[in-house]
Design a protein around this motif. Structure first.
Motif, PDB file in Angstrom:
ATOM      1  N   SER A  29     -18.752 -17.736 -14.036  1.00 34.36           N
ATOM      2  CA  SER A  29     -18.322 -17.081 -12.798  1.00 34.36           C
ATOM      3  C   SER A  29     -17.958 -18.082 -11.706  1.00 34.36           C
ATOM      4  O   SER A  29     -16.966 -17.894 -10.986  1.00 34.36           O
ATOM      5  N   ALA A  32     -14.611 -19.701 -12.685  1.00 35.66           N
ATOM      6  CA  ALA A  32     -13.508 -18.774 -12.462  1.00 35.66           C
ATOM      7  C   ALA A  32     -13.201 -18.616 -10.979  1.00 35.66           C
ATOM      8  O   ALA A  32     -12.027 -18.572 -10.572  1.00 35.66           O
ATOM      9  N   THR A  33     -14.245 -18.557 -10.157  1.00 37.05           N
ATOM     10  CA  THR A  33     -14.048 -18.382  -8.712  1.00 37.05           C
ATOM     11  C   THR A  33     -13.405 -19.616  -8.093  1.00 37.05           C
ATOM     12  O   THR A  33     -12.502 -19.501  -7.247  1.00 37.05           O
ATOM     13  N   PRO A  70     -10.564  -4.034 -15.347  1.00 33.41           N
ATOM     14  CA  PRO A  70     -10.957  -5.237 -16.102  1.00 33.41           C
ATOM     15  C   PRO A  70     -10.577  -5.195 -17.575  1.00 33.41           C
ATOM     16  O   PRO A  70     -10.194  -6.225 -18.147  1.00 33.41           O
ATOM     17  N   GLN A 103     -11.776 -13.750 -15.867  1.00 33.44           N
ATOM     18  CA  GLN A 103     -12.385 -13.558 -14.554  1.00 33.44           C
ATOM     19  C   GLN A 103     -11.500 -14.124 -13.446  1.00 33.44           C
ATOM     20  O   GLN A 103     -11.399 -13.543 -12.360  1.00 33.44           O
ATOM     21  N   CYS A 104     -10.860 -15.237 -13.705  1.00 31.94           N
ATOM     22  CA  CYS A 104      -9.967 -15.846 -12.709  1.00 31.94           C
ATOM     23  C   CYS A 104      -8.821 -14.899 -12.368  1.00 31.94           C
ATOM     24  O   CYS A 104      -8.446 -14.745 -11.193  1.00 31.94           O
ATOM     25  N   VAL A 107     -10.158 -12.287 -10.023  1.00 33.47           N
ATOM     26  CA  VAL A 107     -10.615 -12.747  -8.704  1.00 33.47           C
ATOM     27  C   VAL A 107      -9.464 -13.268  -7.839  1.00 33.47           C
ATOM     28  O   VAL A 107      -9.483 -13.101  -6.614  1.00 33.47           O
ATOM     29  N   ARG A 162     -17.372 -10.211  -7.604  1.00 32.56           N
ATOM     30  CA  ARG A 162     -16.593  -9.458  -8.594  1.00 32.56           C
ATOM     31  C   ARG A 162     -16.695 -10.113  -9.972  1.00 32.56           C
ATOM     32  O   ARG A 162     -16.878  -9.445 -10.988  1.00 32.56           O
ATOM     33  N   ALA A 163     -16.609 -11.432 -10.006  1.00 35.69           N
ATOM     34  CA  ALA A 163     -16.661 -12.138 -11.287  1.00 35.69           C
ATOM     35  C   ALA A 163     -18.022 -12.002 -11.953  1.00 35.69           C
ATOM     36  O   ALA A 163     -18.116 -11.740 -13.158  1.00 35.69           O
ATOM     37  N   SER A 164     -19.088 -12.171 -11.180  1.00 35.06           N
ATOM     38  CA  SER A 164     -20.433 -12.153 -11.763  1.00 35.06           C
ATOM     39  C   SER A 164     -20.839 -10.776 -12.273  1.00 35.06           C
ATOM     40  O   SER A 164     -21.703 -10.662 -13.142  1.00 35.06           O
ATOM     41  N   GLU A 166     -18.669  -8.644 -13.700  1.00 31.55           N
ATOM     42  CA  GLU A 166     -17.668  -8.199 -14.665  1.00 31.55           C
ATOM     43  C   GLU A 166     -18.261  -8.076 -16.073  1.00 31.55           C
ATOM     44  O   GLU A 166     -19.047  -8.911 -16.510  1.00 31.55           O
TER      45      GLU A 166
END
Length: 230
Positions: A29, A32-33, A70, A103-104, A107, A162-164, A166
């Motif tokens: 995460s 990706a962030t 997603p 995830q990227c 985000v 949002r990423a964590s 998913e």
């Protein structure tokens, strides 16, 4: 009640398997962030400051992509990275890298949209002053990004949240493989279906704690920005 006490014992007992899952989740995460920030910050700033043909269309697309399902993102990345896909030769499917990519993509629109609005507001306030100082377009862009850093960090933290959280996309591209691509959200889904509620609850507690910490940090940053910028 028994499941709750067992879950708490797992959290406080430093269970190695549990914390390995949490560590992988954080690595995926955070990576990706950060990657989304590298793309989303300059993209959002450019959309705020530069007028060009098709700009409105791109802004609409970025805003629409904030609500991308997603599983659709996961499917798209799966098709790209599968053996029959254009990037299949890289062998990235069912790896943490594939999960970072998915995830990227989720985000980046959040950070880009947040950045566009923040930079546009700052530019409206400081445009005349920047022109009087003879500041060029590129220097203006980076100046406004730096000036809005506290507010922008709030957007980055929202992207991390949002990423964590998913699950759909990472299951599709990661495969939820034990000790390879199994993260907090996918483990919760798996262990709940198996009836292993203590582990699912323990990971749920950690995820909720993580969400609370992120939201608290966002609130502190927002309050700091208000004090700095009035």
């Amino acid at each position: 009640m028994h499941e709750g006490s067992s879950a708490l014992a797992l959290v406080l007992g430093g269970d190695a398997a549990l914390y390995a899952i949490v560590a992988l989740s954080l690595v995926v995460s955070v990576s990706a962030t950060l990657l989304a920030a590298v793309v989303g910050l300059p993209l959002g700033a450019l959309l705020a400051l530069v007028r060009f043909p098709g700009r409105t269309f791109i802004v609409v697309i970025v805003n629409a992509f904030m609500g991308l399902p997603p599983v659709v993102v996961g499917l798209a990345v799966y098709l790209l990275l599968s053996r029959a896909g254009p990037l299949g030769t890289l062998g990235l499917l069912f790896t943490p890298t594939a999960m970072v990519i998915a995830q990227c993509l989720l985000v980046t629109p959040i950070i880009a949209a947040f950045t566009r609005q923040t930079v546009a507001d700052l530019h409206e306030e400081y445009a005349e002053q920047l022109r009087s100082l003879g500041v060029g377009p590129w220097r203006t862009l980076w100046t406004l990004l730096w000036d809005g850093r506290f507010s922008l960090l709030t957007g980055i933290l929202a992207g991390f949240g949002r990423a964590s959280a998913e699950v759909g996309a990472v299951i599709i591209v990661g495969g939820n493989m034990h000790r390879v691509t199994r993260v907090v959200t996918t483990t919760i889904a798996l262990e709940t279906s198996k009836g292993n509620l203590p582990l699912a609850l323990a990971l749920g507690m950690i995820l909720m704690l993580l969400v609370l910490v992120v939201n608290a940090a966002a609130m502190v940053i927002r309050d700091t920005a208000q004090r700095v910028y009035g």
